[in-house]
Design an enzyme around this catalytic site. Sequence first.
Site: not given
Length: 437
Positions: A47, A250
């Site tokens: 992430d 992201d």
Amino acid sequence: MNIRSHHQLLFPSAGPKTVSGGNDLGWLHYTYIAVGVPSVSFLVALDTGSDLLWLPCDCLQCAPLSDTDENEYNPSHSSTSKSVTCSHELCERGSTCESPKQPCPYTVNYASPTTSSSGSLVEDILHLAADGVKASNTFVRAPIIIGCGKKQSGGYLEGIAPDGLLGLGLGSVSVPSLLAKSGVIRNAFSLCFGESGAGNIYFGDKGPSTQRTTPFLPTDGKYKFYIIGVENFCIGANCLDQTNFKALVDSGSSFTFVPDKIYKSVGEEFDRQVNAMKTPFDGIPFDYCYKSSSQELPDTLSVTIKLSVNTTFLVRRPLFIVNDSQGGIVGFCLAIQSSHDDNMGIIGQNFMTGYRLVFDRENLTLGWSPSRCQPLKEMVGSNASSPISLPKTNEQQRGPPKAPTVGPAVAGRTPSAGFMSDSSCLLLLLLLSSTMV
């Protein structure tokens, strides 16, 4: 090995390979890491929208372990584990503690509704392998900060990252930050997500000289997230006016989100140019979907984004393919959604596919080059180096498993600028199932 060398690449000791897991409506990319002495293996989600590496640990409320690939971290079983106390410089919530000697608490709230991880911080060893000009078949033991995740909520209890999550953000507590501050790597890392779902991760990778780049943008005068500027969204040869926005890059978001007004303009232009009948499909969250008259992958319009330095980025996977129960292609959708935000969007994994993305944290730029995501030269062996020391800093922390069957995925909303300044930005979709590749 000279552990201060700036000419080496590091990757998890099990290898640099990453794999995707999930279902058609949502997936994440994962890699194996080894932590502690003796080492324990974890399959963690990657992430770039958050900072902390957390693992299920001394669990009070964690996802059930469903197979042998998943573990629970127990600091008391590792000879290299140390508690991070409230007096530690990386303890963000130290001022709330009753005593400076008590374990440092943490809570990370993610953008997906009610999704969070909380517990206490510990220091332990991350096992990495070295690769590069001065590497010589050597493993590195790097002290890092770990969130002992005693309590998870939301998507984490429903099959998302039950074995933990590796935050790769700009915060001082993230693994890339700690490695770079130790001097063991150059302050950069790369992710590559291939068309097949396999890819790789390298710490210290600055990318090839031929790559294109665009600068990261600050938030309130500070570089807190990997945010880039988009000047125009282009469908085919037509670049739309007034489609500029900021976007968080992201890897924790399966799909791409754009501000509402821009989303409408892009969707309508795609609809105008596409040569197919618009058709909704049950259970599919995308608005611009079409029937396919062929069992082949549709040869449709190109999707390109022009970035703030007059550089173009061709999206290699702009479509979501709709299959029937036998796996045949029955339709396709433009795989973007509205962020329900006026200014902020998210560049998700589907736009990252097919590129070696370099997060150059030293020069504050995003680099990219087309790639089939083959591993770079690997040089791994059995010699253990001396541990590197964990640097002290005045900066403070900001805060594919076998998933059980859950309800259909529903995309979350892009966090607003105000939200982004206070919390991590993982946009998670619920996983229906996953298989390793």
